[in-house]
Design an enzyme around this catalytic site. Structure first.
Site, short mmCIF file in Angstrom:
data_model
loop_
_atom_site.label_atom_id
_atom_site.label_comp_id
_atom_site.label_asym_id
_atom_site.label_seq_id
_atom_site.Cartn_x
_atom_site.Cartn_y
_atom_site.Cartn_z
N GLY A 85 0.77 -1.25 0.00
CA GLY A 85 0.00 0.00 0.00
C GLY A 85 0.79 1.29 0.00
O GLY A 85 0.19 2.36 0.10
N TRP A 87 2.38 2.98 -2.41
CA TRP A 87 2.07 3.91 -3.51
C TRP A 87 0.70 4.55 -3.27
O TRP A 87 0.51 5.74 -3.51
CB TRP A 87 2.07 3.17 -4.86
CG TRP A 87 3.42 2.89 -5.42
CD1 TRP A 87 4.57 2.66 -4.72
CD2 TRP A 87 3.78 2.83 -6.81
NE1 TRP A 87 5.62 2.44 -5.59
CE2 TRP A 87 5.17 2.53 -6.86
CE3 TRP A 87 3.08 2.97 -8.00
CZ2 TRP A 87 5.85 2.39 -8.08
CZ3 TRP A 87 3.75 2.82 -9.21
CH2 TRP A 87 5.13 2.54 -9.25
N ASP A 108 -5.10 -5.68 -5.85
CA ASP A 108 -4.02 -6.66 -5.66
C ASP A 108 -4.68 -8.00 -5.33
O ASP A 108 -5.76 -8.02 -4.76
CB ASP A 108 -3.09 -6.25 -4.52
CG ASP A 108 -1.69 -6.84 -4.68
OD1 ASP A 108 -0.72 -6.06 -4.86
OD2 ASP A 108 -1.55 -8.09 -4.64
N ASP A 124 -7.16 -10.58 -8.94
CA ASP A 124 -6.07 -10.67 -9.92
C ASP A 124 -6.43 -9.76 -11.10
O ASP A 124 -7.48 -9.95 -11.73
CB ASP A 124 -5.95 -12.13 -10.38
CG ASP A 124 -4.78 -12.34 -11.33
OD1 ASP A 124 -4.36 -11.37 -11.99
OD2 ASP A 124 -4.30 -13.48 -11.43
N ASP A 149 2.75 -1.09 -10.26
CA ASP A 149 4.02 -1.59 -9.71
C ASP A 149 3.98 -3.12 -9.74
O ASP A 149 4.72 -3.79 -9.03
CB ASP A 149 4.18 -1.07 -8.26
CG ASP A 149 5.63 -1.11 -7.77
OD1 ASP A 149 6.54 -1.27 -8.59
OD2 ASP A 149 5.83 -0.97 -6.55
N LYS A 189 5.98 -0.32 -13.86
CA LYS A 189 7.28 -0.96 -13.62
C LYS A 189 7.65 -1.75 -14.88
O LYS A 189 6.83 -2.49 -15.42
CB LYS A 189 7.17 -1.92 -12.44
CG LYS A 189 8.53 -2.42 -11.95
CD LYS A 189 8.44 -3.75 -11.24
CE LYS A 189 7.78 -3.79 -9.91
NZ LYS A 189 8.63 -3.43 -8.79
C1 LIG Z 1 6.26 -4.51 -5.73
S1 LIG Z 1 4.71 -4.94 -5.10
C2 LIG Z 1 3.86 -3.41 -5.04
C3 LIG Z 1 4.28 -2.52 -3.93
C4 LIG Z 1 3.39 -1.30 -3.82
N1 LIG Z 1 3.58 -0.40 -4.94
C5 LIG Z 1 3.65 -0.55 -2.55
O1 LIG Z 1 4.11 0.59 -2.63
O2 LIG Z 1 3.38 -1.06 -1.47
C6 LIG Z 1 3.94 -5.71 -6.48
C7 LIG Z 1 2.54 -6.15 -6.19
O3 LIG Z 1 1.91 -6.52 -7.42
C8 LIG Z 1 0.98 -7.51 -7.12
N2 LIG Z 1 0.59 -8.19 -8.36
C9 LIG Z 1 1.37 -8.84 -9.23
N3 LIG Z 1 0.64 -9.37 -10.22
C10 LIG Z 1 -0.66 -9.00 -9.98
C11 LIG Z 1 -1.87 -9.25 -10.64
N4 LIG Z 1 -1.92 -9.98 -11.74
N5 LIG Z 1 -3.02 -8.74 -10.11
C12 LIG Z 1 -2.98 -8.01 -8.97
N6 LIG Z 1 -1.83 -7.75 -8.29
C13 LIG Z 1 -0.69 -8.24 -8.78
C14 LIG Z 1 1.70 -8.40 -6.13
O4 LIG Z 1 0.79 -9.18 -5.38
C15 LIG Z 1 2.44 -7.37 -5.28
O5 LIG Z 1 1.72 -7.06 -4.12
#
Ligand SMILES: C[S@@+](CC[C@H](N)C(=O)[O-])C[C@H]1O[C@@H](n2cnc3c(N)ncnc32)[C@H](O)[C@@H]1O
Length: 240
Positions: A85, A87, A108, A124, A149, A189
């Protein structure tokens, strides 16, 4: 656990002395030990804790925003891959989102604790009905910023990992083009090797400017970077 070497005669510790070293423990893999050591010595981890952010990732969007001025008061923002969370916290504060009048929607597939001013969907994003659910959560309003991200956990198979990441960026970009208000921004990203040529070409047609950014808080040894596309020209503006 901490390295408590005696101080030198000058009474000042060198950086080396201050570094926390983690001993390998039975049952803990070398990679986990290295991760723990890196976390304990990472100034951004300490700053995130001190400033009340859920993640050190918060600094990445803060730094991108400082440079590219993405957020203004009253803007609506979608956060793809929002957990835990950081961002969303930065965006909520920058646009002035409140519980009574939420301007941020995050998604997420992981569980997340509530964030004031942020509507969170546990889902998802690659599922077919995810975009419609996000649009509904936005109350039918367009977005001013779509930020992603997201990254899949890596499989270790380079070609597979690359394809999976490219797919995630593509569907995030398609969604952004569908929901952004004219003038809006898209942040995603990406990984070294840059953004796929075709995707970058498509974004250049829909946005006034595109940049690749490596924020200072993004680890130097990570292949991660961010794509920033600004000045959305409006849906239907680019001949596809
Ligand atoms: C690097 S983390 C994000 C960190 C976030 N920006 C923060 O500041 O806390 C990447 C996130 O992308 C989510 N993610 C990856 N693929 C996803 C998808 N297909 N659907 C939803 N979330 C996804 C992962 O579960 C993970 O929590």
């Amino acid at each position: 656990m901490a390295n408590n070497k005696a101080l030198g005669t000058g009474g000042r510790k060198s950086d080396k002395d201050l570094k926390i070293r983690v001993k390998t423990a039975k049952g803990r893999k070398v990679a986990s030990t290295k991760w723990l050591e890196r976390q304990l010595n990472d100034p951004y981890v300490a700053r995130a804790r001190a400033e009340g952010y859920r993640s050190r990732a918060a600094f990445k969007i803060r730094e991108i925003n400082e440079k590219h001025k993405l957020f203004k008061k009253g803007m609506r923002v979608v956060d793809l891959g929002a957990a835990p969370g950081g961002w969303s916290q930065v965006a909520a504060s920058a646009v002035g989102s409140t519980t009574e009048h939420p301007l941020i929607v995050g998604i997420d597939y992981l569980d997340m604790d509530a964030i004031p001013g942020v509507i969170l969907l546990k889902k998802d994003f690659t599922e077919e009905d995810a975009p419609a659910m996000l649009i509904e959560a936005m109350g039918g309003h367009g977005a001013d910023v779509v930020m992603s991200d997201m990254a899949w956990p890596t499989t270790g198979h380079r070609a597979t990992d690359h394809l999976r990441i490219v797919h995630l960026i593509e569907i995030a970009a398609d969604f952004a083009i569908q929901v952004l208000n004219p003038g809006g921004s898209f942040v995603a990203k990406v990984f070294q090797g840059g953004t796929e040529h075709e995707l970058l070409h498509m974004l250049k047609r829909h946005f006034a400017t595109t940049f690749h950014v490596k924020p200072p808080s993004s680890r130097k040894d990570s292949a991660e970077a961010y794509l920033v596309a600004k000045g959305f020209k409006g849906s239907g503006s680019a001949e596809d």
